[in-house]
Scaffold this motif. Structure first.
Motif, PDB file in Angstrom:
ATOM      1  N   LEU A 140       0.829  -1.205   0.000  1.00 36.21           N
ATOM      2  CA  LEU A 140       0.000   0.000   0.000  1.00 36.21           C
ATOM      3  C   LEU A 140       0.861   1.252   0.000  1.00 36.21           C
ATOM      4  O   LEU A 140       0.582   2.223  -0.724  1.00 36.21           O
ATOM      5  N   GLU A 141       1.912   1.253   0.814  1.00 37.86           N
ATOM      6  CA  GLU A 141       2.798   2.416   0.913  1.00 37.86           C
ATOM      7  C   GLU A 141       3.390   2.770  -0.442  1.00 37.86           C
ATOM      8  O   GLU A 141       3.405   3.944  -0.853  1.00 37.86           O
ATOM      9  N   TYR A 142       3.868   1.757  -1.173  1.00 36.08           N
ATOM     10  CA  TYR A 142       4.508   2.028  -2.458  1.00 36.08           C
ATOM     11  C   TYR A 142       3.489   2.347  -3.548  1.00 36.08           C
ATOM     12  O   TYR A 142       3.763   3.180  -4.426  1.00 36.08           O
ATOM     13  N   LEU A 143       2.328   1.709  -3.510  1.00 36.71           N
ATOM     14  CA  LEU A 143       1.303   2.032  -4.492  1.00 36.71           C
ATOM     15  C   LEU A 143       0.814   3.462  -4.331  1.00 36.71           C
ATOM     16  O   LEU A 143       0.583   4.173  -5.320  1.00 36.71           O
ATOM     17  N   VAL A 144       0.641   3.899  -3.089  1.00 35.27           N
ATOM     18  CA  VAL A 144       0.235   5.289  -2.844  1.00 35.27           C
ATOM     19  C   VAL A 144       1.302   6.241  -3.369  1.00 35.27           C
ATOM     20  O   VAL A 144       1.001   7.267  -4.005  1.00 35.27           O
ATOM     21  N   ALA A 145       2.569   5.913  -3.146  1.00 32.39           N
ATOM     22  CA  ALA A 145       3.648   6.780  -3.618  1.00 32.39           C
ATOM     23  C   ALA A 145       3.634   6.905  -5.134  1.00 32.39           C
ATOM     24  O   ALA A 145       3.966   7.966  -5.679  1.00 32.39           O
ATOM     25  N   ARG A 146       3.224   5.847  -5.818  1.00 35.30           N
ATOM     26  CA  ARG A 146       3.215   5.890  -7.277  1.00 35.30           C
ATOM     27  C   ARG A 146       2.094   6.769  -7.826  1.00 35.30           C
ATOM     28  O   ARG A 146       2.104   7.112  -9.011  1.00 35.30           O
ATOM     29  N   THR A 147       1.142   7.136  -6.974  1.00 35.59           N
ATOM     30  CA  THR A 147       0.097   8.057  -7.419  1.00 35.59           C
ATOM     31  C   THR A 147       0.558   9.504  -7.363  1.00 35.59           C
ATOM     32  O   THR A 147      -0.076  10.374  -7.939  1.00 35.59           O
ATOM     33  N   GLY A 148       1.645   9.766  -6.636  1.00 32.92           N
ATOM     34  CA  GLY A 148       2.164  11.129  -6.579  1.00 32.92           C
ATOM     35  C   GLY A 148       2.586  11.534  -5.185  1.00 32.92           C
ATOM     36  O   GLY A 148       2.178  10.919  -4.190  1.00 32.92           O
ATOM     37  N   PRO A 149       3.404  12.581  -5.071  1.00 27.53           N
ATOM     38  CA  PRO A 149       3.962  12.991  -3.777  1.00 27.53           C
ATOM     39  C   PRO A 149       2.923  13.488  -2.789  1.00 27.53           C
ATOM     40  O   PRO A 149       3.113  13.350  -1.571  1.00 27.53           O
ATOM     41  N   HIS A 150       1.833  14.085  -3.253  1.00 28.12           N
ATOM     42  CA  HIS A 150       0.865  14.657  -2.317  1.00 28.12           C
ATOM     43  C   HIS A 150       0.203  13.571  -1.482  1.00 28.12           C
ATOM     44  O   HIS A 150       0.135  13.668  -0.239  1.00 28.12           O
ATOM     45  N   LEU A 151      -0.288  12.515  -2.140  1.00 30.94           N
ATOM     46  CA  LEU A 151      -0.940  11.439  -1.401  1.00 30.94           C
ATOM     47  C   LEU A 151       0.059  10.696  -0.523  1.00 30.94           C
ATOM     48  O   LEU A 151      -0.274  10.276   0.593  1.00 30.94           O
ATOM     49  N   ALA A 152       1.276  10.522  -1.013  1.00 31.72           N
ATOM     50  CA  ALA A 152       2.306   9.867  -0.201  1.00 31.72           C
ATOM     51  C   ALA A 152       2.570  10.662   1.066  1.00 31.72           C
ATOM     52  O   ALA A 152       2.664  10.098   2.168  1.00 31.72           O
ATOM     53  N   ALA A 153       2.679  11.983   0.934  1.00 30.72           N
ATOM     54  CA  ALA A 153       2.937  12.828   2.095  1.00 30.72           C
ATOM     55  C   ALA A 153       1.774  12.785   3.078  1.00 30.72           C
ATOM     56  O   ALA A 153       1.971  12.737   4.300  1.00 30.72           O
ATOM     57  N   THR A 154       0.552  12.786   2.563  1.00 33.14           N
ATOM     58  CA  THR A 154      -0.622  12.745   3.442  1.00 33.14           C
ATOM     59  C   THR A 154      -0.648  11.456   4.248  1.00 33.14           C
ATOM     60  O   THR A 154      -0.848  11.462   5.473  1.00 33.14           O
ATOM     61  N   ARG A 155      -0.441  10.328   3.570  1.00 31.98           N
ATOM     62  CA  ARG A 155      -0.486   9.033   4.262  1.00 31.98           C
ATOM     63  C   ARG A 155       0.646   8.904   5.285  1.00 31.98           C
ATOM     64  O   ARG A 155       0.420   8.523   6.437  1.00 31.98           O
ATOM     65  N   LEU A 156       1.871   9.220   4.863  1.00 35.72           N
ATOM     66  CA  LEU A 156       3.012   9.006   5.750  1.00 35.72           C
ATOM     67  C   LEU A 156       3.052  10.014   6.898  1.00 35.72           C
ATOM     68  O   LEU A 156       3.535   9.700   7.989  1.00 35.72           O
ATOM     69  N   THR A 157       2.531  11.199   6.683  1.00 42.01           N
ATOM     70  CA  THR A 157       2.440  12.166   7.783  1.00 42.01           C
ATOM     71  C   THR A 157       1.495  11.651   8.862  1.00 42.01           C
ATOM     72  O   THR A 157       1.766  11.756  10.064  1.00 42.01           O
ATOM     73  N   SER A 158       0.383  11.060   8.433  1.00 44.89           N
ATOM     74  CA  SER A 158      -0.560  10.478   9.388  1.00 44.89           C
ATOM     75  C   SER A 158       0.090   9.329  10.161  1.00 44.89           C
ATOM     76  O   SER A 158      -0.034   9.242  11.395  1.00 44.89           O
ATOM     77  N   LEU A 159       0.812   8.457   9.458  1.00 46.27           N
ATOM     78  CA  LEU A 159       1.489   7.344  10.125  1.00 46.27           C
ATOM     79  C   LEU A 159       2.584   7.846  11.060  1.00 46.27           C
ATOM     80  O   LEU A 159       2.765   7.303  12.159  1.00 46.27           O
ATOM     81  N   ALA A 160       3.305   8.885  10.637  1.00 47.51           N
ATOM     82  CA  ALA A 160       4.370   9.438  11.493  1.00 47.51           C
ATOM     83  C   ALA A 160       3.792  10.006  12.778  1.00 47.51           C
ATOM     84  O   ALA A 160       4.383   9.858  13.859  1.00 47.51           O
ATOM     85  N   ASN A 161       2.642  10.648  12.690  1.00 46.96           N
ATOM     86  CA  ASN A 161       1.999  11.184  13.901  1.00 46.96           C
ATOM     87  C   ASN A 161       1.635  10.054  14.860  1.00 46.96           C
ATOM     88  O   ASN A 161       1.781  10.190  16.092  1.00 46.96           O
ATOM     89  N   GLN A 162       1.174   8.942  14.316  1.00 41.69           N
ATOM     90  CA  GLN A 162       0.836   7.792  15.159  1.00 41.69           C
ATOM     91  C   GLN A 162       2.081   7.213  15.822  1.00 41.69           C
ATOM     92  O   GLN A 162       2.058   6.837  17.003  1.00 41.69           O
ATOM     93  N   ILE A 163       3.171   7.157  15.080  1.00 40.14           N
ATOM     94  CA  ILE A 163       4.409   6.606  15.631  1.00 40.14           C
ATOM     95  C   ILE A 163       4.968   7.518  16.714  1.00 40.14           C
ATOM     96  O   ILE A 163       5.430   7.044  17.765  1.00 40.14           O
ATOM     97  N   ARG A 164       4.926   8.827  16.478  1.00 39.76           N
ATOM     98  CA  ARG A 164       5.413   9.754  17.512  1.00 39.76           C
ATOM     99  C   ARG A 164       4.610   9.608  18.800  1.00 39.76           C
ATOM    100  O   ARG A 164       5.153   9.719  19.905  1.00 39.76           O
ATOM    101  N   ALA A 165       3.317   9.346  18.669  1.00 42.12           N
ATOM    102  CA  ALA A 165       2.468   9.192  19.855  1.00 42.12           C
ATOM    103  C   ALA A 165       2.761   7.892  20.598  1.00 42.12           C
ATOM    104  O   ALA A 165       2.648   7.833  21.832  1.00 42.12           O
ATOM    105  N   ASP A 166       3.155   6.837  19.861  1.00 43.90           N
ATOM    106  CA  ASP A 166       3.388   5.543  20.492  1.00 43.90           C
ATOM    107  C   ASP A 166       4.380   4.749  19.651  1.00 43.90           C
ATOM    108  O   ASP A 166       3.996   3.820  18.926  1.00 43.90           O
ATOM    109  N   PRO A 167       5.686   5.078  19.729  1.00 44.74           N
ATOM    110  CA  PRO A 167       6.670   4.423  18.862  1.00 44.74           C
ATOM    111  C   PRO A 167       6.799   2.925  19.121  1.00 44.74           C
ATOM    112  O   PRO A 167       7.075   2.158  18.204  1.00 44.74           O
ATOM    113  N   GLU A 168       6.579   2.483  20.348  1.00 46.58           N
ATOM    114  CA  GLU A 168       6.726   1.053  20.625  1.00 46.58           C
ATOM    115  C   GLU A 168       5.672   0.229  19.889  1.00 46.58           C
ATOM    116  O   GLU A 168       5.937  -0.904  19.475  1.00 46.58           O
TER     117      GLU A 168
END
Length: 294
Positions: free
Chosen positions: A143-171
């Protein structure tokens, strides 16, 4: 505290050194997402092996400035700039997971300085001829790579959301990797010391933004900027056969593509085993790196 090296274009790169001062210089390129604080052998192990281990945050991670539109090849110039700043002429390089293609870039583009290279659990280029790129890959990575192939905007939106989740609970991120990766990866995650290092690694990588993660994924889905077939320096391709994050077919493709590569595929091992295999790879990397006396 990290050392800040300024690249020729003015970007700041955060660098750490561990191990034996004056030892054999080896660059360790971190995974995706990752940072200069990623898991590495203990200081006493590095000292015993005579290794001066150098790590740095790729652009957009940790304390390093972003480099928009970078390619996999772009990192070779950053490694050269850091080596210059540290007064290192020749070195070895090892990349783990997302760092592995970047290690291959150094082997391809800095052949006069890179004596040996190791790619641990590496991806192959997205356009690798004859390779079913997604075969055997975990759903989250597909999913991560398929989203990236649609363009940088969607990739940034998805990964920013995941990064926020990781910062909240990295373990929880670390534990989820173990669950998705299977028995071998769960065994690695069950090690408290490694799990703690992985938590620290993710926390530092994403401390400011997901920019480095976004740019890595976009780079993997674009032309790498070099062909692995041009690599002539001794190169080790290591992989766990049960890897679902970078399937073993990628390593086999690289082994066929890189002239005279040494390929090691181990049964029963998976993606995170690259963490524990590193101390056994370092002695291979130190060969032929010491200049003869006189």
């Amino acid at each position: 505290m990290p050392r800040i090296v300024v690249a020729p274009d003015g970007r700041r790169l955060a660098v750490e050194e561990r191990g034996k001062p004056g030892g054999t210089p080896i660059f360790l390129l971190h995974g995706t997402p990752g940072s200069r604080l990623g898991p590495s052998p203990r200081a006493q192990v590095l000292y015993r092996l005579g290794v001066r281990l150098i790590t740095f945050d790729r652009p957009g991670y940790g304390l390093s400035d972003r480099m928009p539109s970078r390619t996999v090849a772009s990192i070779a110039a950053d490694v050269a700039a850091i080596a210059d700043a540290l007064e290192i002429d020749r070195f070895a390089v090892v990349g783990r997971s997302g760092g592995a293609p970047h290690a291959l870039a150094c082997a391809a583009l800095l052949p006069e300085r890179t004596r040996r290279a190791a790619a641990l659990v590496s991806l192959a280029p997205h356009s690798a001829e004859g390779l079913d790129w997604f075969a055997g890959m975990a759903e989250s990575n597909v999913l991560e790579y398929l989203v990236a192939r649609t363009g940088p905007h969607l990739a940034a939106t998805r990964l920013t959301s995941l990064a926020n989740q990781i910062r909240a609970d990295p373990e929880s991120k670390v534990l989820s990797i173990g669950q998705e990766g299977g028995r071998a990866d769960r065994r690695i995650v069950s090690d408290h010391g490694l799990r703690r290092m992985m938590v620290r690694n993710f926390t530092e990588a994403l401390r400011h933004s997901a920019d480095g993660w976004v740019d890595d994924v976009l780079a993997f889905n674009s032309d790498w900027g070099f062909d692995p077939a041009v690599i002539r320096v001794p190169t080790l391709v290591w992989h766990g056969e049960n890897d679902v994050f970078a399937p073993v077919g990628h390593a086999r493709w690289l082994g066929r593509r890189i002239p005279n590569a040494t390929v090691c595929i181990q049964r029963g091992l998976a993606h995170l085993d690259a963490l524990s295999v590193l101390p056994r790879v370092l002695p291979w990397l130190t060969r032929e790196l010491v200049e003869p006396a006189g």
